[in-house]
Design a protein around this motif. Sequence first.
Motif, PDB file in Angstrom:
ATOM      1  N   ALA A   1     -13.644  83.920 -27.004  1.00 26.59           N
ATOM      2  CA  ALA A   1     -15.104  83.935 -26.971  1.00 26.59           C
ATOM      3  C   ALA A   1     -15.506  85.034 -26.001  1.00 26.59           C
ATOM      4  O   ALA A   1     -14.853  85.238 -24.980  1.00 26.59           O
ATOM      5  N   LEU A   2     -16.575  85.747 -26.336  1.00 27.31           N
ATOM      6  CA  LEU A   2     -17.029  86.849 -25.496  1.00 27.31           C
ATOM      7  C   LEU A   2     -18.225  86.399 -24.667  1.00 27.31           C
ATOM      8  O   LEU A   2     -19.350  86.306 -25.174  1.00 27.31           O
ATOM      9  N   TYR A   3     -17.952  86.124 -23.412  1.00 27.64           N
ATOM     10  CA  TYR A   3     -18.968  85.651 -22.472  1.00 27.64           C
ATOM     11  C   TYR A   3     -20.066  86.686 -22.297  1.00 27.64           C
ATOM     12  O   TYR A   3     -19.808  87.864 -22.040  1.00 27.64           O
ATOM     13  N   GLY A   4     -21.321  86.254 -22.485  1.00 27.80           N
ATOM     14  CA  GLY A   4     -22.465  87.128 -22.282  1.00 27.80           C
ATOM     15  C   GLY A   4     -22.790  88.037 -23.452  1.00 27.80           C
ATOM     16  O   GLY A   4     -23.759  88.787 -23.399  1.00 27.80           O
ATOM     17  N   TYR A   5     -22.002  87.976 -24.508  1.00 29.44           N
ATOM     18  CA  TYR A   5     -22.224  88.834 -25.677  1.00 29.44           C
ATOM     19  C   TYR A   5     -23.480  88.386 -26.418  1.00 29.44           C
ATOM     20  O   TYR A   5     -23.816  87.203 -26.427  1.00 29.44           O
ATOM     21  N   ASP A   6     -24.170  89.332 -27.060  1.00 27.58           N
ATOM     22  CA  ASP A   6     -25.438  89.017 -27.726  1.00 27.58           C
ATOM     23  C   ASP A   6     -25.310  88.754 -29.228  1.00 27.58           C
ATOM     24  O   ASP A   6     -26.298  88.770 -29.946  1.00 27.58           O
ATOM     25  N   GLY A   7     -24.103  88.497 -29.694  1.00 27.29           N
ATOM     26  CA  GLY A   7     -23.895  88.234 -31.119  1.00 27.29           C
ATOM     27  C   GLY A   7     -23.037  87.006 -31.342  1.00 27.29           C
ATOM     28  O   GLY A   7     -22.770  86.229 -30.416  1.00 27.29           O
ATOM     29  N   LYS A   8     -22.602  86.837 -32.577  1.00 23.24           N
ATOM     30  CA  LYS A   8     -21.835  85.645 -32.964  1.00 23.24           C
ATOM     31  C   LYS A   8     -20.540  85.471 -32.170  1.00 23.24           C
ATOM     32  O   LYS A   8     -20.075  84.351 -31.992  1.00 23.24           O
ATOM     33  N   CYS A   9     -19.966  86.562 -31.706  1.00 24.78           N
ATOM     34  CA  CYS A   9     -18.670  86.477 -31.019  1.00 24.78           C
ATOM     35  C   CYS A   9     -18.759  85.840 -29.636  1.00 24.78           C
ATOM     36  O   CYS A   9     -17.753  85.685 -28.959  1.00 24.78           O
ATOM     37  N   ARG A  10     -19.958  85.429 -29.238  1.00 27.71           N
ATOM     38  CA  ARG A  10     -20.066  84.651 -27.997  1.00 27.71           C
ATOM     39  C   ARG A  10     -19.520  83.237 -28.220  1.00 27.71           C
ATOM     40  O   ARG A  10     -19.181  82.537 -27.287  1.00 27.71           O
ATOM     41  N   ASN A  11     -19.448  82.841 -29.498  1.00 29.29           N
ATOM     42  CA  ASN A  11     -18.911  81.526 -29.859  1.00 29.29           C
ATOM     43  C   ASN A  11     -17.387  81.590 -29.931  1.00 29.29           C
ATOM     44  O   ASN A  11     -16.806  82.629 -30.254  1.00 29.29           O
ATOM     45  N   VAL A  12     -16.740  80.460 -29.673  1.00 29.27           N
ATOM     46  CA  VAL A  12     -15.285  80.392 -29.791  1.00 29.27           C
ATOM     47  C   VAL A  12     -14.913  80.590 -31.265  1.00 29.27           C
ATOM     48  O   VAL A  12     -15.472  79.926 -32.143  1.00 29.27           O
ATOM     49  N   HIS A  13     -14.016  81.528 -31.515  1.00 27.32           N
ATOM     50  CA  HIS A  13     -13.557  81.828 -32.870  1.00 27.32           C
ATOM     51  C   HIS A  13     -12.175  82.473 -32.760  1.00 27.32           C
ATOM     52  O   HIS A  13     -11.672  82.693 -31.667  1.00 27.32           O
ATOM     53  N   GLY A  14     -11.559  82.747 -33.887  1.00 22.35           N
ATOM     54  CA  GLY A  14     -10.211  83.303 -33.846  1.00 22.35           C
ATOM     55  C   GLY A  14     -10.010  84.452 -34.802  1.00 22.35           C
ATOM     56  O   GLY A  14     -10.838  84.717 -35.677  1.00 22.35           O
ATOM     57  N   HIS A  15      -8.877  85.131 -34.594  1.00 22.23           N
ATOM     58  CA  HIS A  15      -8.499  86.266 -35.430  1.00 22.23           C
ATOM     59  C   HIS A  15      -7.011  86.201 -35.752  1.00 22.23           C
ATOM     60  O   HIS A  15      -6.218  85.671 -34.969  1.00 22.23           O
ATOM     61  N   SER A  16      -6.656  86.775 -36.886  1.00 23.62           N
ATOM     62  CA  SER A  16      -5.259  87.011 -37.236  1.00 23.62           C
ATOM     63  C   SER A  16      -4.956  88.447 -36.842  1.00 23.62           C
ATOM     64  O   SER A  16      -5.220  89.383 -37.597  1.00 23.62           O
ATOM     65  N   TYR A  17      -4.462  88.624 -35.616  1.00 24.28           N
ATOM     66  CA  TYR A  17      -4.227  89.956 -35.079  1.00 24.28           C
ATOM     67  C   TYR A  17      -2.959  90.568 -35.669  1.00 24.28           C
ATOM     68  O   TYR A  17      -1.975  89.871 -35.925  1.00 24.28           O
ATOM     69  N   LYS A  18      -3.003  91.891 -35.828  1.00 26.25           N
ATOM     70  CA  LYS A  18      -1.838  92.677 -36.204  1.00 26.25           C
ATOM     71  C   LYS A  18      -1.661  93.729 -35.111  1.00 26.25           C
ATOM     72  O   LYS A  18      -2.578  94.502 -34.844  1.00 26.25           O
ATOM     73  N   LEU A  19      -0.507  93.725 -34.485  1.00 23.26           N
ATOM     74  CA  LEU A  19      -0.224  94.657 -33.400  1.00 23.26           C
ATOM     75  C   LEU A  19       0.893  95.602 -33.821  1.00 23.26           C
ATOM     76  O   LEU A  19       1.978  95.152 -34.204  1.00 23.26           O
ATOM     77  N   SER A  20       0.624  96.903 -33.766  1.00 19.57           N
ATOM     78  CA  SER A  20       1.645  97.924 -34.019  1.00 19.57           C
ATOM     79  C   SER A  20       1.995  98.572 -32.688  1.00 19.57           C
ATOM     80  O   SER A  20       1.111  99.058 -31.978  1.00 19.57           O
ATOM     81  N   VAL A  21       3.281  98.551 -32.364  1.00 24.89           N
ATOM     82  CA  VAL A  21       3.781  99.096 -31.098  1.00 24.89           C
ATOM     83  C   VAL A  21       4.660 100.301 -31.425  1.00 24.89           C
ATOM     84  O   VAL A  21       5.665 100.163 -32.123  1.00 24.89           O
ATOM     85  N   THR A  22       4.257 101.464 -30.917  1.00 26.54           N
ATOM     86  CA  THR A  22       5.022 102.688 -31.152  1.00 26.54           C
ATOM     87  C   THR A  22       5.560 103.207 -29.827  1.00 26.54           C
ATOM     88  O   THR A  22       4.806 103.380 -28.865  1.00 26.54           O
ATOM     89  N   VAL A  23       6.870 103.427 -29.798  1.00 28.50           N
ATOM     90  CA  VAL A  23       7.520 103.995 -28.621  1.00 28.50           C
ATOM     91  C   VAL A  23       8.113 105.345 -29.012  1.00 28.50           C
ATOM     92  O   VAL A  23       8.309 105.642 -30.191  1.00 28.50           O
ATOM     93  N   ILE A  24       8.403 106.149 -27.995  1.00 30.04           N
ATOM     94  CA  ILE A  24       8.958 107.481 -28.242  1.00 30.04           C
ATOM     95  C   ILE A  24      10.149 107.712 -27.320  1.00 30.04           C
ATOM     96  O   ILE A  24      10.149 107.278 -26.162  1.00 30.04           O
ATOM     97  N   GLY A  25      11.159 108.368 -27.856  1.00 31.42           N
ATOM     98  CA  GLY A  25      12.347 108.690 -27.081  1.00 31.42           C
ATOM     99  C   GLY A  25      13.308 109.495 -27.931  1.00 31.42           C
ATOM    100  O   GLY A  25      13.006 109.842 -29.079  1.00 31.42           O
ATOM    101  N   ARG A  26      14.465 109.755 -27.377  1.00 32.14           N
ATOM    102  CA  ARG A  26      15.484 110.521 -28.099  1.00 32.14           C
ATOM    103  C   ARG A  26      16.575 109.570 -28.581  1.00 32.14           C
ATOM    104  O   ARG A  26      17.011 108.698 -27.819  1.00 32.14           O
ATOM    105  N   PRO A  27      17.022 109.718 -29.801  1.00 36.76           N
ATOM    106  CA  PRO A  27      18.102 108.872 -30.292  1.00 36.76           C
ATOM    107  C   PRO A  27      19.361 109.030 -29.427  1.00 36.76           C
ATOM    108  O   PRO A  27      19.644 110.117 -28.917  1.00 36.76           O
TER     109      PRO A  27
END
Length: 151
Positions: free
Chosen positions: A17-43
């Motif tokens: 929930a977004l405290y102090g927000y002026d829209g619907k997201c001030r209410n408790v709700h959820g998301h199905s997050y997708k996180l892509s993690v990219t790292v860099i280095g040498r093989p």
Amino acid sequence: MSNIRITKQFNFETGHALYGYDGKCRNVHGHSYKLSVTVIGRPITDTTHVKLGMVIDFSDLKKIVKEEIVDQFDHATVFNKNTPHVELAKELTDRGHMVILADYQPTSENMVIDFSARIKSRLPENIQLHSLRLQETDTSFAEWYASDNPL
């Protein structure tokens, strides 16, 4: 030897929930997050090394992200620690629910900043975090790039 970027993707469900927000997201709700993690280095070029040819073993990267992010945030509810929802957070915790009281407003932007610090602290010295992409909905995401955030 060339620098190579590799990416691993993760999925988790989180409420907030977004405290102090002026829209619907001030209410408790959820998301199905997708996180892509990219790292860099040498093989790895050492022919005696069991991980020859890898920048980092995908399973090693998975372990880091799972422990630092997925296990912490999956099916948890995140509140800004300064929210009036603190009483709700305490009640949920008392009832056995996973609650995170964050030092920040739990927007995708702030979550991806938090995630970058957590992941960077666990990577081997020769591997750098290149970027993160946290997708909140099918059409909305936040991205963090190391090149935008020099030390």
